[in-house]
Design a protein around this motif. Structure first.
Motif, PDB file in Angstrom:
ATOM      1  N   LEU A   7     120.706  -8.248  85.451  1.00  0.00           N
ATOM      2  CA  LEU A   7     121.572  -7.711  86.568  1.00  0.00           C
ATOM      3  C   LEU A   7     122.362  -9.023  87.210  1.00  0.00           C
ATOM      4  N   PRO A   8     123.770  -8.629  87.405  1.00  0.00           N
ATOM      5  CA  PRO A   8     124.572  -9.882  88.198  1.00  0.00           C
ATOM      6  C   PRO A   8     123.791 -10.108  89.265  1.00  0.00           C
ATOM      7  N   CYS A   9     123.512 -11.705  89.771  1.00  0.00           N
ATOM      8  CA  CYS A   9     123.005 -12.035  90.978  1.00  0.00           C
ATOM      9  C   CYS A   9     121.333 -12.129  90.795  1.00  0.00           C
ATOM     10  N   PHE A  10     120.762 -10.968  90.113  1.00  0.00           N
ATOM     11  CA  PHE A  10     119.336 -10.933  90.077  1.00  0.00           C
ATOM     12  C   PHE A  10     118.821 -11.674  88.909  1.00  0.00           C
ATOM     13  N   GLY A  11     119.638 -11.568  87.723  1.00  0.00           N
ATOM     14  CA  GLY A  11     119.170 -12.305  86.353  1.00  0.00           C
ATOM     15  C   GLY A  11     118.448 -11.241  85.577  1.00  0.00           C
ATOM     16  N   GLN A  12     117.146 -11.358  84.781  1.00  0.00           N
ATOM     17  CA  GLN A  12     116.426 -10.705  84.319  1.00  0.00           C
ATOM     18  C   GLN A  12     115.536  -9.870  85.253  1.00  0.00           C
ATOM     19  N   VAL A  13     115.404  -8.505  85.017  1.00  0.00           N
ATOM     20  CA  VAL A  13     114.645  -7.489  85.786  1.00  0.00           C
ATOM     21  C   VAL A  13     114.087  -6.623  84.780  1.00  0.00           C
ATOM     22  N   ILE A  14     112.789  -6.363  84.983  1.00  0.00           N
ATOM     23  CA  ILE A  14     111.924  -5.313  84.351  1.00  0.00           C
ATOM     24  C   ILE A  14     112.537  -4.072  84.518  1.00  0.00           C
ATOM     25  N   ALA A  15     112.725  -3.400  83.345  1.00  0.00           N
ATOM     26  CA  ALA A  15     113.213  -2.067  83.409  1.00  0.00           C
ATOM     27  C   ALA A  15     112.210  -1.110  83.660  1.00  0.00           C
ATOM     28  N   PRO A  16     112.242   0.013  84.365  1.00  0.00           N
ATOM     29  CA  PRO A  16     111.289   1.099  84.637  1.00  0.00           C
ATOM     30  C   PRO A  16     110.969   1.417  83.138  1.00  0.00           C
ATOM     31  N   SER A  17     109.545   1.782  82.707  1.00  0.00           N
ATOM     32  CA  SER A  17     109.084   2.495  81.479  1.00  0.00           C
ATOM     33  C   SER A  17     109.953   3.821  81.248  1.00  0.00           C
ATOM     34  N   TRP A  18     110.086   4.785  82.147  1.00  0.00           N
ATOM     35  CA  TRP A  18     110.800   5.806  81.758  1.00  0.00           C
ATOM     36  C   TRP A  18     112.124   5.853  81.401  1.00  0.00           C
ATOM     37  N   LEU A  19     112.791   4.830  81.922  1.00  0.00           N
ATOM     38  CA  LEU A  19     114.068   4.378  81.468  1.00  0.00           C
ATOM     39  C   LEU A  19     114.433   4.303  80.012  1.00  0.00           C
ATOM     40  N   ILE A  20     113.249   3.331  79.482  1.00  0.00           N
ATOM     41  CA  ILE A  20     113.328   2.911  78.238  1.00  0.00           C
ATOM     42  C   ILE A  20     112.945   4.229  77.133  1.00  0.00           C
ATOM     43  N   VAL A  21     111.753   4.868  77.580  1.00  0.00           N
ATOM     44  CA  VAL A  21     111.424   5.906  76.859  1.00  0.00           C
ATOM     45  C   VAL A  21     112.664   6.977  76.882  1.00  0.00           C
ATOM     46  N   MET A  22     113.241   7.255  78.091  1.00  0.00           N
ATOM     47  CA  MET A  22     114.399   8.194  77.696  1.00  0.00           C
ATOM     48  C   MET A  22     115.617   7.707  76.873  1.00  0.00           C
ATOM     49  N   MET A  23     116.101   6.503  76.877  1.00  0.00           N
ATOM     50  CA  MET A  23     117.272   6.014  76.530  1.00  0.00           C
ATOM     51  C   MET A  23     116.779   5.619  74.767  1.00  0.00           C
ATOM     52  N   LYS A  24     115.565   5.034  74.515  1.00  0.00           N
ATOM     53  CA  LYS A  24     115.680   4.646  73.217  1.00  0.00           C
ATOM     54  C   LYS A  24     114.395   5.226  72.286  1.00  0.00           C
ATOM     55  N   CYS A  25     113.343   5.687  73.068  1.00  0.00           N
ATOM     56  CA  CYS A  25     111.928   5.955  72.450  1.00  0.00           C
ATOM     57  C   CYS A  25     112.241   7.218  71.418  1.00  0.00           C
ATOM     58  N   GLY A  26     113.192   8.049  71.855  1.00  0.00           N
ATOM     59  CA  GLY A  26     113.238   9.338  71.233  1.00  0.00           C
ATOM     60  C   GLY A  26     113.604   9.083  69.746  1.00  0.00           C
ATOM     61  N   ASP A  27     114.917   8.380  69.543  1.00  0.00           N
ATOM     62  CA  ASP A  27     115.410   8.379  68.230  1.00  0.00           C
ATOM     63  C   ASP A  27     115.650   6.956  67.879  1.00  0.00           C
ATOM     64  N   LEU A  28     115.378   6.032  68.796  1.00  0.00           N
ATOM     65  CA  LEU A  28     115.359   4.641  68.502  1.00  0.00           C
ATOM     66  C   LEU A  28     116.872   4.142  68.233  1.00  0.00           C
ATOM     67  N   PHE A  29     117.931   5.045  68.961  1.00  0.00           N
ATOM     68  CA  PHE A  29     119.366   4.890  68.990  1.00  0.00           C
ATOM     69  C   PHE A  29     120.056   5.201  67.611  1.00  0.00           C
ATOM     70  N   ALA A  30     119.258   5.786  66.921  1.00  0.00           N
ATOM     71  CA  ALA A  30     119.736   6.061  65.485  1.00  0.00           C
ATOM     72  C   ALA A  30     121.105   7.076  65.504  1.00  0.00           C
ATOM     73  N   GLY A  31     121.021   7.933  66.577  1.00  0.00           N
ATOM     74  CA  GLY A  31     122.245   8.825  66.521  1.00  0.00           C
ATOM     75  C   GLY A  31     123.386   8.187  66.775  1.00  0.00           C
ATOM     76  N   LYS A  32     123.172   7.103  67.847  1.00  0.00           N
ATOM     77  CA  LYS A  32     124.383   6.273  68.081  1.00  0.00           C
ATOM     78  C   LYS A  32     124.940   5.592  66.924  1.00  0.00           C
ATOM     79  N   MET A  33     123.987   4.813  66.237  1.00  0.00           N
ATOM     80  CA  MET A  33     124.264   3.805  65.184  1.00  0.00           C
ATOM     81  C   MET A  33     124.648   4.650  63.830  1.00  0.00           C
ATOM     82  N   THR A  34     124.431   5.899  63.715  1.00  0.00           N
ATOM     83  CA  THR A  34     125.088   6.632  62.522  1.00  0.00           C
ATOM     84  C   THR A  34     126.467   7.314  62.947  1.00  0.00           C
ATOM     85  N   GLN A  35     126.796   7.441  64.293  1.00  0.00           N
ATOM     86  CA  GLN A  35     128.151   7.934  64.456  1.00  0.00           C
ATOM     87  C   GLN A  35     129.474   7.536  63.871  1.00  0.00           C
ATOM     88  N   PRO A  36     129.598   6.002  63.702  1.00  0.00           N
ATOM     89  CA  PRO A  36     130.508   5.651  62.704  1.00  0.00           C
ATOM     90  C   PRO A  36     130.741   6.106  61.412  1.00  0.00           C
TER      91      PRO A  36
END
Length: 373
Positions: free
Chosen positions: A341-370
């Motif tokens: 984050l600007p001005c703060f540098g590295q910040v530990i993300a909330p676990s729920w955020l990573i679970v919601m964003m990545k853990c389900g499909d590992l971004f496979a849906g986004k990566m196969t869109q092209p």
């Protein structure tokens, strides 16, 4: 009108496919200054980060996709050619494929990625890839003791995937060996790296730090502590090496590489040794963590530069680097990461955020869109 320039992209990983899609989306359907040929040894795309989960539970259909739709929306500007590159002759501007075919280029893009060990060392044929993962899952299922040597992001995620799917109650023991005092790269904050260790141990992973592991290929692994203590052996009927991969540049001219085999590039992603050649992704000597997540920022630079060069103009876009961020999926229910984050540098993300964003499909849906999926 100037003749159309032939752009040849080598490699259909995240960077190569993303670049081809970007070019096809931004080039006119008639009168394009360039034509794109994407060359890949496989006729399908494999999103490598998903290989870890696919070695534990079958998710092949979510991320292993054919390449035939890549240029479907603008077929006049590009095509996919299946073939294995064996040499590049930069004097004649020719890429030679196994079997003898030669492909001429005006502009060449190197997107061959890295060379990995299991579970990312894949065969070429589609059916063979599916069989490879079927055998990986069988091996993981039947193993009582699994050792992963290398506690970078790949090793950590793989340990998490196995441990979540096969908890300690299953009788399976998972050991992660890492040569540093904490898992992951020193690019990241120590308190977060320590948190990752705790999360792995909570899943039942035995984390061995500040030690090196050696597969003896006899059902044992030798652990050598770096603090001078005596080496010891542990039982392990399945061993994975997830140490840092090597750049996949062995078929490329030595004149293009640095001492470690990486391709030397300028901020425009053109080669220092040849301005008609670009390189992108893991095989470049750009000093940053090698991540698929960095592909959009890199492609946003190299795609317009290729178009400019195709028009006879000087490439002007320059890559200024990306912030070091990371999201780890330790299975489907456990995640953690670091944001910048600007001005703060590295910040530990909330676990729920990573679970919601990545853990389900590992971004496979986004990566196969092209690819049109």
């Amino acid at each position: 009108m100037a003749p159309t320039k032939e752009v040849v992209i080598l490699g259909a990983g995240v960077f190569g496919v993303g670049l081809a899609h970007n070019l096809a989306s931004n080039l006119p359907k008639n009168g394009s200054p360039i034509h794109v040929t994407l060359i890949n040894a496989r006729d399908h795309f494999v999103y490598l980060p998903a290989n870890l989960r696919n070695s534990v539970q079958d998710i092949s259909s979510t991320y292993i996709k054919p390449l035939d739709r890549l240029f479907a929306k603008n077929p006049s500007v590009g095509k996919v050619k299946v073939g294995e590159v064996v040499t590049v002759d930069y004097n004649r501007k020719v890429v030679a494929l196994r079997g003898g075919e030669q492909v001429k280029y005006d502009i060449l893009v190197l997107a061959l990625g890295s060379s990995w060990s299991d579970p990312n060392s894949l065969p070429v044929k589609h059916e063979a890839v599916l069989d490879y993962f079927s055998k990986q899952r069988d091996a993981v299922k039947s193993a009582e003791n699994i050792t992963i040597i290398g506690g970078g992001a790949v090793g950590v995620e793989f340990a998490g995937e196995i441990a979540e799917f096969y908890p300690p109650s299953s009788g399976k023991r998972v050991t992660l060996v890492h040569s540093e005092d904490l898992p992951l790269s020193k690019l990241y904050r120590d308190n977060w790296r320590s948190q990752v260790k705790d999360m792995l141990e909570k899943l039942g992973v035995e984390v061995v730090l500040y030690a090196k592991g050696k597969n003896n290929h006899d059902g044992t692994v030798t652990i050598t502590p770096r603090d001078g203590k005596e080496p010891y052996t542990i039982e392990s009927d399945l061993v994975y090496n997830t140490l840092t991969p090597t750049p996949n540049t062995h078929v490329l001219p030595d004149e293009w590489k640095d001492q470690k085999g990486f391709i030397r590039v300028t901020p425009t992603f053109q080669l220092e040794a040849d301005s008609s050649v670009f390189a992108i992704g893991d095989l470049t000597n750009v000093k940053e963590a090698k991540q698929a997540a960095k592909s959009p920022a890199a492609i946003a630079v190299v795609a317009p530069n290729i178009i400019s060069l195709g028009k006879g103009q000087e490439p002007a876009k320059k890559y200024a680097g990306s912030s070091e961020m990371i999201g780890l999926a330790l299975g489907k229910k456990t995640g953690t990461g670091v944001l910048h984050l600007p001005c703060f540098g590295q910040v530990i993300a909330p676990s729920w955020l990573i679970v919601m964003m990545k853990c389900g499909d590992l971004f496979a849906g986004k990566m196969t869109q092209p690819l049109g999926y």
